[in-house]
Enzyme design. Structure first.
Site, mmCIF file in Angstrom:
data_model
loop_
_atom_site.group_PDB
_atom_site.id
_atom_site.type_symbol
_atom_site.label_atom_id
_atom_site.label_comp_id
_atom_site.label_asym_id
_atom_site.label_seq_id
_atom_site.Cartn_x
_atom_site.Cartn_y
_atom_site.Cartn_z
ATOM 1 N N GLY A 1 0.852 -1.191 0.000
ATOM 2 C CA GLY A 1 0.000 0.000 0.000
ATOM 3 C C GLY A 1 0.877 1.227 0.000
ATOM 4 O O GLY A 1 0.916 1.976 -0.945
ATOM 5 N N THR A 2 1.588 1.406 1.024
ATOM 6 C CA THR A 2 2.787 2.250 1.113
ATOM 7 C C THR A 2 2.683 3.748 1.154
ATOM 8 O O THR A 2 1.825 4.373 0.553
ATOM 9 C CB THR A 2 3.732 1.929 -0.070
ATOM 10 O OG1 THR A 2 3.938 0.549 -0.103
ATOM 11 C CG2 THR A 2 5.044 2.617 0.090
ATOM 12 N N THR A 3 3.693 4.261 1.877
ATOM 13 C CA THR A 3 4.052 5.671 1.738
ATOM 14 C C THR A 3 5.553 5.677 1.539
ATOM 15 O O THR A 3 6.284 5.163 2.390
ATOM 16 C CB THR A 3 3.723 6.435 3.029
ATOM 17 O OG1 THR A 3 2.378 6.183 3.372
ATOM 18 C CG2 THR A 3 3.962 7.921 2.860
#
Lengths: 273, 234
Positions: B13-15
């Site tokens: 998903g990530t940032t």
């Protein structure tokens, strides 16, 4: 019987002859056989001396248990084992294939196999099939660089973790690990925790069941504890046994041993270089 | 609520964030890898090494980004041998771009390449989904980055020090984690400058708390192992 007018040479490639027949049968309402999956709970953890892998032993074909005691912990190398979840044929085939590749590599290099080698071979293969080879694996082993534990997903992504679970029972098993895992577990504590996690999968997940297999790998030594725990013994066995209807009458019995009747006599000169 | 499908492809998903400062770059990321709604790895490392002085932040499909960074590491290694000196950040970023662009139909990964070399100093290159390459003073990516565009417009300034850049990074990732369901876990940062590479790690309880966030609590299992209370006496 008519003979073919021309003898065609055998063609290579896939034969799609039965596809039309399958379509016709499907239209008539016949559901094809489902393939065998290992519903599964597989786990791995790193303890102070190495790696412990665990697995349940139920293989399912849709809603039916087709094998109550299958082996899900596959041999990759003397110091590396791999648990497999997903389609049983895919996990068997891919682990066999990489195991052979690792052995060839050992012959070439003259060295013990490394876990990361197995990881890269598996990851490359699974990625190139874009997730169609449905094999989710927990790979663990101890090599010259230390103990390693990896998870490999059908699309080819990998994770390196101190404890890992995969399969339909992975959530139940992960719950046990998340509450009880700590670093530097002893061998007995590690086996105890792995057994608890697999049992949690066996009793709470419909796709997992039967017995617990454990494999302990340490530097220079491995122990494959097949059926380490049997928490689902078969109760209520009928003492009367089974009686089968009378067979066909035997008229004559003749046994021919398939032994060589030919004697080899050494004649001529011995082979010379 | 969708049923738990553990056969879904792994996605991060990530940032991910990359920021230049006076003298180098800081790369930062969260640590959540999800399979559908299940968190498959809560402590993954999304900042991967390409060479001694160039790192890449990965987002999108876990498998695609791992394979791309493996191939680029291999090409860069060959390139370094042939060149006889460390590869530049620009070359690393362009190798990533070539793979991303030429395989755009099959790949689903957004990457941020950052590093330090002696010719250009600290540089950040953003390579989003289609394979564009953009050299930027700072770059953000991943699903959590949507919540950071306004924040960076306001908080970013030229010529920050290493400490300012790192604390900006941690603040930004923790803000994104607070709002994005697909980001979470710990904050990892990698600082690259002339002196080398430093990795840092900020566990969840050390991150600042934002609006309506509750402080970290000890596991409730501790209550179970606590001794039973004394009977009350009148």
């Amino acid at each position: 019987m008519s003979k073919a007018a021309v003898d065609l040479p055998p063609k290579g490639g896939f034969s799609f002859d039965l596809c039309k027949r399958n379509d016709m049968l499907a239209k008539k309402g016949l559901t094809g056989p489902s393939f065998r999956k290992t519903g599964t709970t597989i786990v791995g953890l790193i303890f102070q001396d190495g790696v412990i892998l665990g697995a349940d032993t139920r293989a399912t074909e849709g809603p039916i248990v087709c094998d109550k005691n299958c082996e899900k912990i596959h041999y990759m190398a003397p110091n590396i084992y791999c648990c497999g979840a997903g389609t049983a044929a895919d996990t068997e085939a891919v682990t066999d294939m990489v195991s052979s590749q690792l052995q060839l590599h050992r012959y070439h290099t003259g060295r013990e196999s490394r876990v990361i080698t197995a990881l890269t071979l598996l990851k490359k293969h699974l990625f190139s099939y874009q997730g169609y080879v449905s094999a989710a694996l927990v790979l663990g082993g101890v090599d010259c660089t230390g103990p390693h534990l990896h998870t490999i997903y059908p699309h080819g992504s990998t994770d390196t973790l101190p404890f890992a679970t995969m399969g339909s029972g992975s959530l139940a098993a992960m719950a046990m690990f998340e509450s009880k895992y700590k670093e530097g577990l002893s061998r007995d504590e590690g086996i105890q925790l792995v057994v608890e996690a697999i049992c949690s999968g066996i009793f709470n997940d419909l796709g997992s069941g039967s017995n617990v297999d454990v494999c302990v790998i340490t530097k220079g030594h491995k122990e494959y504890l097949r059926n380490h725990l049997l928490p689902n013994p078969r109760t209520y066995i009928n003492e009367k046994g089974y009686s089968f209807p009378k067979k066909t009458e035997v008229l004559m019995t003749k046994i021919t041993p398939l032994k060589e009747r030919v004697e080899i006599i050494e004649t001529g000169d011995a082979m010379e270089e | 609520m969708d049923s738990l499908n553990l056969d879904e492809p792994h996605s991060m998903g990530t940032t991910i964030i990359g920021v230049t400062y006076d003298g180098g770059v800081v790369l930062g990321a969260d640590s959540r890898t999800s399979t559908g709604v299940y968190v498959a790895n809560r402590a993954s490392d999304k900042i991967t090494q390409l060479t001694d002085n160039v790192y890449v932040c990965r987002s999108g499909s876990a498998a695609d980004s791992q394979i791309v960074s493996d191939y680029v590491r291999y090409f860069l290694h060959q390139h370094t041998i042939q060149l006889g000196q460390p590869a530049t950040v620009k070359v690393a970023a362009n190798l990533v771009r070539l793979l991303s662009y030429n395989n755009k139909n099959m790949l689903q990964t957004g990457l941020i390449v950052g590093g330090w070399d002696k010719y250009e100093g600290g540089k950040i290159y953003g390579i989003p989904l289609g394979g564009t390459i953009l050299e930027q003073p700072f770059a953000i990516g991943g699903s959590g980055s949507s919540y950071l565009y306004g924040f960076f417009d306001q908080a970013w300034k030229e010529g920050m020090t290493k400490e300012e850049a790192e604390s900006l990074m941690v603040k930004a990732v923790s803000l994104a984690i607070a709002r994005d369901g697909a980001s979470g876990g710990v904050v990892r940062t990698v600082t690259i400058n002339a002196d080398g590479v430093t990795r840092n790690f900020y566990p969840g309880d050390t991150l600042p708390l934002w609006h309506e966030e509750i402080p970290a609590q000890n596991s409730l299992l501790d209550i179970l192992s606590a001794p039973s209370p004394e009977p009350m006496s009148m």
